[in-house]
Scaffold this motif. Structure first.
Motif, mmCIF file in Angstrom:
data_model
loop_
_atom_site.group_PDB
_atom_site.id
_atom_site.type_symbol
_atom_site.label_atom_id
_atom_site.label_comp_id
_atom_site.label_asym_id
_atom_site.label_seq_id
_atom_site.Cartn_x
_atom_site.Cartn_y
_atom_site.Cartn_z
ATOM 1 N N ASN B 18 0.634 -1.064 -0.117
ATOM 2 C CA ASN B 18 -0.051 -0.004 -0.028
ATOM 3 C C ASN B 18 0.967 1.202 -0.122
ATOM 4 N N ILE B 19 1.902 1.261 0.775
ATOM 5 C CA ILE B 19 2.521 2.624 0.965
ATOM 6 C C ILE B 19 3.361 2.663 -0.256
ATOM 7 N N SER B 20 3.944 1.713 -0.982
ATOM 8 C CA SER B 20 4.797 1.832 -2.367
ATOM 9 C C SER B 20 3.774 2.248 -3.319
ATOM 10 N N VAL B 123 -7.642 -0.450 12.250
ATOM 11 C CA VAL B 123 -7.696 -0.115 10.668
ATOM 12 C C VAL B 123 -9.266 0.160 10.477
ATOM 13 N N ARG B 124 -10.022 -0.493 11.103
ATOM 14 C CA ARG B 124 -11.502 -0.201 10.979
ATOM 15 C C ARG B 124 -12.059 1.155 11.146
ATOM 16 N N ARG B 125 -11.230 1.798 11.976
ATOM 17 C CA ARG B 125 -11.782 3.292 12.162
ATOM 18 C C ARG B 125 -11.470 4.166 10.920
ATOM 19 N N PHE B 126 -10.615 3.479 9.956
ATOM 20 C CA PHE B 126 -10.707 4.174 8.746
ATOM 21 C C PHE B 126 -11.456 3.725 7.194
ATOM 22 N N ASP B 127 -12.430 2.669 7.996
ATOM 23 C CA ASP B 127 -13.406 2.192 6.756
ATOM 24 C C ASP B 127 -14.330 3.312 6.533
ATOM 25 N N HIS B 128 -14.532 3.482 5.218
ATOM 26 C CA HIS B 128 -15.387 4.489 4.750
ATOM 27 C C HIS B 128 -16.832 4.254 5.441
ATOM 28 N N ILE B 286 -5.013 1.869 3.425
ATOM 29 C CA ILE B 286 -4.283 3.118 2.680
ATOM 30 C C ILE B 286 -4.631 4.287 3.581
ATOM 31 N N ASP B 287 -5.789 4.646 3.920
ATOM 32 C CA ASP B 287 -6.041 5.811 4.491
ATOM 33 C C ASP B 287 -5.537 5.982 6.161
ATOM 34 N N GLU B 288 -5.281 4.779 6.593
ATOM 35 C CA GLU B 288 -4.645 4.618 7.886
ATOM 36 C C GLU B 288 -3.276 4.912 7.733
ATOM 37 N N MET B 289 -2.472 4.509 6.788
ATOM 38 C CA MET B 289 -1.176 5.178 6.466
ATOM 39 C C MET B 289 -1.060 6.652 6.146
ATOM 40 N N HIS B 290 -2.100 7.179 5.386
ATOM 41 C CA HIS B 290 -2.042 8.414 5.146
ATOM 42 C C HIS B 290 -2.078 9.207 6.446
ATOM 43 N N ALA B 291 -2.791 8.708 7.435
ATOM 44 C CA ALA B 291 -3.194 9.321 8.509
ATOM 45 C C ALA B 291 -1.976 9.334 9.637
ATOM 46 N N ILE B 297 4.309 13.884 10.158
ATOM 47 C CA ILE B 297 4.889 15.074 9.108
ATOM 48 C C ILE B 297 4.321 16.411 9.614
ATOM 49 N N ASN B 298 3.144 16.451 10.154
ATOM 50 C CA ASN B 298 2.568 17.469 10.210
ATOM 51 C C ASN B 298 2.319 17.602 12.016
ATOM 52 N N ASP B 299 3.123 16.934 12.633
ATOM 53 C CA ASP B 299 3.039 16.947 13.943
ATOM 54 C C ASP B 299 1.663 16.952 14.757
ATOM 55 N N LYS B 300 0.820 16.285 14.300
ATOM 56 C CA LYS B 300 -0.632 16.003 14.753
ATOM 57 C C LYS B 300 -0.691 14.816 15.728
ATOM 58 N N VAL B 301 -1.612 15.063 16.556
ATOM 59 C CA VAL B 301 -2.057 13.723 17.610
ATOM 60 C C VAL B 301 -2.509 12.632 16.375
ATOM 61 N N PRO B 302 -2.142 11.507 16.711
ATOM 62 C CA PRO B 302 -2.510 10.274 15.877
ATOM 63 C C PRO B 302 -3.815 10.300 15.928
ATOM 64 N N PRO B 303 -4.711 9.654 14.927
ATOM 65 C CA PRO B 303 -6.072 9.553 15.250
ATOM 66 C C PRO B 303 -6.423 8.280 16.020
ATOM 67 N N VAL B 304 -5.432 7.325 16.138
ATOM 68 C CA VAL B 304 -5.663 6.256 17.240
ATOM 69 C C VAL B 304 -4.373 6.400 18.146
ATOM 70 N N THR B 305 -4.671 6.813 19.377
ATOM 71 C CA THR B 305 -3.663 7.270 20.158
ATOM 72 C C THR B 305 -3.181 5.827 20.919
ATOM 73 N N ASP B 306 -2.212 6.343 21.967
ATOM 74 C CA ASP B 306 -1.833 5.429 22.666
ATOM 75 C C ASP B 306 -2.881 4.764 23.757
#
Lengths: 336, 336, 336, 336
Positions: B18-20, B123-128, B286-291, B297-306
């Motif tokens: 997916n990343i590639s 990953v299911r958090r990113f399901d459309h 794919i969307d999980e990796m974008h997130a 890159i943009n120093d944001k809190v990840p959408p699925v945290t610790d």
């Protein structure tokens, strides 16, 4: 077949109208209600029914009457069943038979001794959608049931007066689902765990009742099930079943009045669900009466039998105990 | 952003591909896997990735690598998280972090101290579809959540070897749903009641596991929820959510590959559900990796945290205890 | 396989991005566009493509380039096809080939003589939903096709400048449906009756075009079909097919981004349809390129052949004549 | 309101049963049918109707009878309407009034002169789904109608004897759709183009009729429409409407008996469509009678007026001419 209706309240009138209009095999000879008023009498007479009386016992004394429909309040059901049985009348009785397991058993015993038919008013068994799910399960299309799910939500909570006398959400509302889930599982419940919450109206909580509940059930045959209830679905009646099994799953979608689909800028929308129970179950109420008439006239076992009057009450009792004590409860604990 | 993937098994390869192909903002510099074979290496190289190594520690030593994706077996997750944190790498870690609450906490503590990002692979958090339900809930369209329901069923049970090392249905399969139901509720679980059954394969029972389960959950905010799982839905992946609230209900229908409707004598049919997880969740992976890239890159809190790495593990622990002891279990009982 | 893209406008960029990200079997060596600006060049280079040129002929001269993708304006298609064929390049050409039947035939003749592959960009053939309908028809599930129906509506009308140069609704928009309906019917159209109206924007009418149209088609095999088009469906892309036959009917429902269902007081709603063609047909554009690469690399007949470049143009010509003269027109009347 | 039913064939019996069971505001005093046999008489008497006669004229002579329902064969409709009008009876007449435009006009003229009510039996206007579409259109939810589509397919072709006397597919079957599309458009048809084919049964073709047809219609208000008919949809009644307009689109999905969804290995299936017209339109037939009674008792304009008896016949005549001559036909060409 000549019959009498006892109780001309909301549900009694539904049966009177349905039988008069659409169930030709039953003739209502008498309507008996100690509290009937002028309006009620006018309603009954508008269907050409001549005998309207406040004397319920006169019904049992009338040799022409073959069957009685007990549509009075729940606390009178057991007594009336016993009187009707003693008089040799076949019986249709609204749900539930009673909140006391002992009294239910007494009533059923009387019926059995008298050898009359007893059908309990679990009308949802006759719903065309639920019936379709049941038929798919019974025909083996989904194999052995593993998981059963029922969502059952009313459009709006009843009045607090009604809640007070209702016996609580399990006896009053979820009892339909207790019957349905057994019916679908083809097996009896052995254990119940009930979780409840007061999320709709604090006044319901003040009466010691809950308005939102999830109940997990274990069946003799190994299947497991879950029912959720809410007293208030703002979008209308929402009643859906699913039986998931070894070979597939069958469910019904909520019933809506038509198939219209409207596509506009804001999306695509289907119609609003039913807001009134009589509209939602119009055909089911009629089919229930055809079935009762059929069982009496053709000497068949009714499609909802005496034990169907007992088991849901046992489950409701277990659910109440589970909610009170915060633990799973075995049916045997409440079966006196 | 340069990253390394640790573990080139099934899930590792999905991320590599997916990343590639589709996540331009991440460049995989290194793939590290102590057990990688020739096939695995060929697979990795086919995406133009030059560094393939069996030396996992080399990843942590490489100053160019900003982030690591931990895709190795669950028992290695906590250690690798701690090493990565110590090396100042941002971390994406597959679920669950660990089966031990104490070890999860230790790993999270290390992350917090190092000040790196940690995203858990729910990953299911990113399901459309699920995302659409979540958005509707968060936007207030259904008011306050009252009842949450998840049905989550796999097409077929894993091998018994897999079951044996899986940690059981709650850590392995329902953990996704534990995360999802918290995510939807916007509130933490306080109590769990688990009911399980062995209905699919007795061999699963022989391992002390169940293959069918219903879990009832209570949330801090008063809502109640229920999850059902089965290891075998013969009709394919079946994953559906519903959140019922004070102003309405939102659910998603199961995802199927197309909208084709076929009407024949025997009825009207829709397509078969997905049979393979990667097909079902293609876009979500794919969307999980974008997130993840976006958060680094943009120093944001990840959408699925610790904490999203901790709470589902607590719920799974409580579910296991509930199943073992046949009673509802409070989260506080398992939170060491 | 090394390829060049000719034309880096809207559709050219879609192919450049898709091939770079998701079609590994094609490598874009060159992008040629006489009118390319700085932005366009930056876009192309962001995918690692080195050769960006305004000199289209250089593409034909480059012996490394095996295939060209013609994404320039319609009036250049025929010439570029002939040049590419002369240079022995395989060709992917956006639809339509040309508005002149004679020029289409000339271009196809050149392709046939050169023995190169030609695939026409009828991307909807690759849509997962339409493909599902096609597969059901071809597999015989609905028996012999009797009635074919296509509804195809765009979210909003193009600019008047676009309309002016478009060749009219039949060449520009319904040409997709002319191709699709032949594809589904498995038979060629023999007669066309077109009815058009200006209901969306009078300015479209002022250009001598219509914005709403219903076209009835007769097929060689006896089936009959109908297509409706509108330039403006306010609810988004609406593209649906139905093939009704001797053994049943197959259709696809409009595609929406997710399966979310929201039930509120005002009814139950599904998501909004796609508003942007690239979103609606994301996968189809990629699959189209995979198919083209497959036909070239593995020397297969392309899934959209040269005749598929001719017949829809004939139907469009007949539709224009029918609309102008208010009568059914036979294809033979426009086939020069 | 006392009424007589003329004609106790298939459709007459439907009305007799519906009125007796479910339409309390109409009392059927007499059933008149010159060809009634013993079975028919027994059927009628089973509803408690005393007067069964072969003498149709006796109905018109009976001063107690306020309204007549003309359910005899089409060729008798116009005469019976004129007799009923002369006798001052209100009239419900099955569709179509006649195949001759001149005779329809004569009958309508008689009605107008007599000042009695005339309702034509276009029962589909009362279907709950179609009515929902109509209501959405009339309420302006889709703006101005641009495209109207009707698909209307019967489960199986009638007998060849029936076909022979039917007047052809346009007078017999599509006449319902001609009425419906005008009703939805809120505008009259000005031009018709009919395309027909014999694809179901060559014997139908041998009678000079077609069994499959697509008809394109132009409306006064600029909208355009299309209707497709087939004599045989093997999956059952398939009747769907769509009105597409400037602000959206409204359609109804085909009606099926329940909402059951079965998911198995081979896919997900919905129920089979209705196979019998009386089941499909049960409620519509009853609502049609309520509406007729309402218009007579409360002196309202019937919901299907005299002109609704004329226009569909004009469209059918134009469709026949169009099919015969292979060209679009203006309504003015057939309006004598």
């Amino acid at each position: 077949m000549k019959a009498a209706v006892i109780g001309a309240g909301r549900i009694g009138r539904v049966h009177i109208e349905n039988i008069s209009m659409a169930v030709r095999e039953i003739e209502i000879k008498t309507v008996a209600d100690p509290f009937i008023n002028e309006d009620g009498e006018a309603f009954v007479r508008s269907f050409g029914i001549e005998n309207v009386t406040k004397d319920v016992d006169s019904v049992f004394a009338d040799p022409e009457i073959e069957a009685v429909l007990i549509c009075s309040s729940t606390d009178t059901h057991a007594d009336l069943i016993m009187k009707a049985a003693a008089a040799g009348k076949h019986i249709f009785c609204e749900k539930p038979v009673d909140h006391s397991v002992a009294r239910v058993k007494m009533a059923l015993e009387a019926v059995r001794k008298a050898g009359v038919k007893l059908q309990i008013g679990f009308v949802r068994r006759f719903d065309h959608n639920h019936r379709g799910v049941y038929d798919a399960v019974r025909s083996g299309k989904i194999g052995t049931p593993h998981i059963l799910r029922i969502s059952s939500r009313d459009p709006e909570p009843p009045t607090i007066e009604y809640v007070r006398r209702s016996g609580g959400i399990f006896y009053d509302m979820m009892i339909h689902d207790f019957d349905m889930i057994r019916f679908l599982a083809g097996s009896e419940v052995t254990e119940v765990y009930a979780k409840g919450a007061v999320l709709v109206d604090p006044a319901i909580g003040a009466e010691g009742d809950v308005d939102t509940a999830i109940v997990t059930l274990t069946f003799e045959n190994g299947a497991i099930g879950v029912i959720d209830n809410s007293r208030q679905a703002v979008y209308g009646y929402d009643q859906r079943l699913e039986v998931f099994g070894s070979e597939g799953s069958v469910q019904d979608e909520n019933d809506i009045p038509n198939t219209v689909v409207l596509s506009r800028r804001e999306g695509t929308s289907y119609g609003t669900a039913y807001q009134v129970m009589w509209d939602r179950y119009t055909r089911a109420f009629i089919d229930e009466m055809h079935a009762f008439a059929d069982s009496v006239i053709n000497d068949k076992v009714p499609p909802v039998t005496d034990l169907d009057g007992l088991y849901p009450v046992l489950i409701a009792a277990a659910a109440n105990l589970s909610l009170a004590e915060g633990r799973p409860v075995k049916i045997s604990e409440v079966d006196e």
